[in-house]
Design a protein around this motif. Structure first.
Motif, mmCIF file in Angstrom:
data_model
loop_
_atom_site.group_PDB
_atom_site.id
_atom_site.type_symbol
_atom_site.label_atom_id
_atom_site.label_comp_id
_atom_site.label_asym_id
_atom_site.label_seq_id
_atom_site.Cartn_x
_atom_site.Cartn_y
_atom_site.Cartn_z
ATOM 1 N N GLU A 47 22.408 -62.893 -12.984
ATOM 2 C CA GLU A 47 23.314 -63.576 -13.914
ATOM 3 C C GLU A 47 23.066 -63.203 -15.367
ATOM 4 N N THR A 48 21.877 -62.771 -15.701
ATOM 5 C CA THR A 48 21.566 -62.455 -17.093
ATOM 6 C C THR A 48 22.088 -61.063 -17.472
ATOM 7 N N GLU A 49 22.362 -60.882 -18.720
ATOM 8 C CA GLU A 49 22.837 -59.592 -19.216
ATOM 9 C C GLU A 49 21.673 -58.658 -19.531
ATOM 10 N N GLU A 50 20.484 -59.228 -19.672
ATOM 11 C CA GLU A 50 19.322 -58.420 -20.023
ATOM 12 C C GLU A 50 18.743 -57.786 -18.765
ATOM 13 N N VAL A 51 18.997 -56.494 -18.615
ATOM 14 C CA VAL A 51 18.500 -55.744 -17.472
ATOM 15 C C VAL A 51 17.702 -54.563 -18.007
ATOM 16 N N THR A 52 16.535 -54.322 -17.413
ATOM 17 C CA THR A 52 15.706 -53.199 -17.850
ATOM 18 C C THR A 52 16.375 -51.879 -17.481
ATOM 19 N N SER A 53 15.948 -50.826 -18.140
ATOM 20 C CA SER A 53 16.475 -49.496 -17.801
ATOM 21 C C SER A 53 15.924 -49.078 -16.442
ATOM 22 N N PRO A 54 16.588 -48.142 -15.766
ATOM 23 C CA PRO A 54 16.115 -47.707 -14.444
ATOM 24 C C PRO A 54 14.717 -47.088 -14.532
ATOM 25 N N PRO A 55 13.973 -47.116 -13.442
ATOM 26 C CA PRO A 55 12.613 -46.565 -13.461
ATOM 27 C C PRO A 55 12.582 -45.043 -13.314
ATOM 28 N N TRP A 56 13.637 -44.354 -13.656
ATOM 29 C CA TRP A 56 13.713 -42.896 -13.632
ATOM 30 C C TRP A 56 14.453 -42.443 -14.879
ATOM 31 N N ASP A 57 14.249 -41.180 -15.264
ATOM 32 C CA ASP A 57 14.946 -40.661 -16.434
ATOM 33 C C ASP A 57 16.230 -39.949 -16.011
ATOM 34 N N ALA A 58 16.916 -39.341 -16.957
ATOM 35 C CA ALA A 58 18.215 -38.717 -16.686
ATOM 36 C C ALA A 58 18.114 -37.571 -15.682
ATOM 37 N N LEU A 101 7.109 -37.875 0.023
ATOM 38 C CA LEU A 101 6.856 -39.229 -0.457
ATOM 39 C C LEU A 101 7.653 -40.247 0.339
ATOM 40 N N THR A 102 7.053 -41.399 0.548
ATOM 41 C CA THR A 102 7.753 -42.561 1.076
ATOM 42 C C THR A 102 7.772 -43.582 -0.050
ATOM 43 N N VAL A 103 8.979 -43.926 -0.506
ATOM 44 C CA VAL A 103 9.156 -44.765 -1.691
ATOM 45 C C VAL A 103 10.101 -45.903 -1.349
ATOM 46 N N ARG A 104 9.860 -47.050 -1.950
ATOM 47 C CA ARG A 104 10.814 -48.154 -1.817
ATOM 48 C C ARG A 104 11.168 -48.663 -3.203
ATOM 49 N N GLN A 105 12.348 -49.255 -3.297
ATOM 50 C CA GLN A 105 12.804 -49.833 -4.551
ATOM 51 C C GLN A 105 12.818 -51.347 -4.397
ATOM 52 N N VAL A 106 12.192 -52.024 -5.333
ATOM 53 C CA VAL A 106 12.118 -53.480 -5.270
ATOM 54 C C VAL A 106 12.632 -54.071 -6.570
ATOM 55 N N ARG A 107 13.165 -55.276 -6.470
ATOM 56 C CA ARG A 107 13.693 -55.969 -7.645
ATOM 57 C C ARG A 107 12.607 -56.822 -8.275
ATOM 58 N N HIS A 108 12.619 -56.899 -9.597
ATOM 59 C CA HIS A 108 11.750 -57.826 -10.309
ATOM 60 C C HIS A 108 12.606 -58.606 -11.293
ATOM 61 N N MET A 109 12.180 -59.822 -11.607
ATOM 62 C CA MET A 109 12.984 -60.701 -12.469
ATOM 63 C C MET A 109 12.303 -61.024 -13.792
ATOM 64 N N LYS A 110 11.004 -60.783 -13.913
ATOM 65 C CA LYS A 110 10.305 -61.148 -15.144
ATOM 66 C C LYS A 110 9.638 -59.924 -15.732
ATOM 67 N N PRO A 111 9.595 -59.747 -17.024
ATOM 68 C CA PRO A 111 10.219 -60.594 -18.044
ATOM 69 C C PRO A 111 11.742 -60.437 -18.080
ATOM 70 N N ALA A 113 15.255 -58.782 -15.738
ATOM 71 C CA ALA A 113 15.658 -58.318 -14.413
ATOM 72 C C ALA A 113 15.706 -56.800 -14.377
ATOM 73 N N GLY A 114 15.384 -56.243 -13.244
ATOM 74 C CA GLY A 114 15.429 -54.798 -13.064
ATOM 75 C C GLY A 114 14.869 -54.413 -11.710
#
Length: 193
Positions: A47-58, A101-111, A113-114
């Motif tokens: 619901e918040t507008e504040e979302v972190t940038s993705p954990p990868w670059d361009a 590599l075996t990688v997973r993507q997980v959501r975090h909310m603090k501080p 969302a991202g």
């Protein structure tokens, strides 16, 4: 979960005495599309507008850090045959080293969302872990007690790696090939007649 092959970038740091270990790699293009789609799905109900940038670059570059002292978030390191790699094996890893590599993507909310990418397993595709019985991995084809010519053993091992056979599959194929060649050589194969 994402499983893909890539290589380690020059900024990778796996020094045994460092507090913070760092794996730096690039996501392949086909994996990037899936990772982006999964990130949108994971964050669609935020619901918040504040979302972190993705954990990868361009360019798809990722820097995954974990604690070298506490073992928190430490991935499993294995050799090309899935045998665990010890500290001596990790010291042999360099920039440009091919890995799966075996990688997973997980959501975090603090501080804010991202999402973050967590490396679960690093399979080093050019190393064999030493074991107590000698230099080869316990899963090595060299431990098979078959009377197969060396060139056939090497062909079977190359095919097993290329086609990602299980141990049982390449062993069965090696035995069937040896039986077929022996029957042909002895003139017992009806199809050769």
């Amino acid at each position: 979960m994402y499983v893909f092959e890539t290589s380690l970038e020059p900024k990778t740091s796996l020094l045994g005495d460092a507090r913070l270990q760092r794996l730096v790699f690039r996501l392949p293009n086909e994996v990037m599309a899936t990772v982006r789609r999964d990130r949108r799905r994971l964050l669609k109900n935020v619901e918040t507008e504040e979302v972190t940038s993705p954990p990868w670059d361009a360019q798809g570059g990722v820097c995954f850090s974990y604690s070298g002292k506490t073992g928190i978030s430490t991935p499993v390191f294995v050799d090309r045959r899935d045998a665990p790699l010890g500290n001596r094996g990790l010291q042999r890893m360099r920039a440009g080293c091919p890995v799966r590599l075996t990688v997973r993507q997980v959501r975090h909310m603090k501080p804010r969302a991202g999402t973050r990418l967590q490396v679960l397993k690093v399979q080093v595709l050019h190393l064999d872990a030493p074991h107590q019985g000698g230099l080869a991995s316990p899963h090595s084809i060299q431990t098979v007690n078959l009377q197969l010519p060396l060139d056939l053993m090497q062909d079977v091992e190359r095919l097993a790696r290329h086609e990602d056979w299980s141990n049982q599959a390449w062993l069965r194929n090696a035995i069937e090939t040896q039986v077929r060649l022996t029957r042909t050589r002895l003139g017992l194969d009806e199809s050769a007649a």
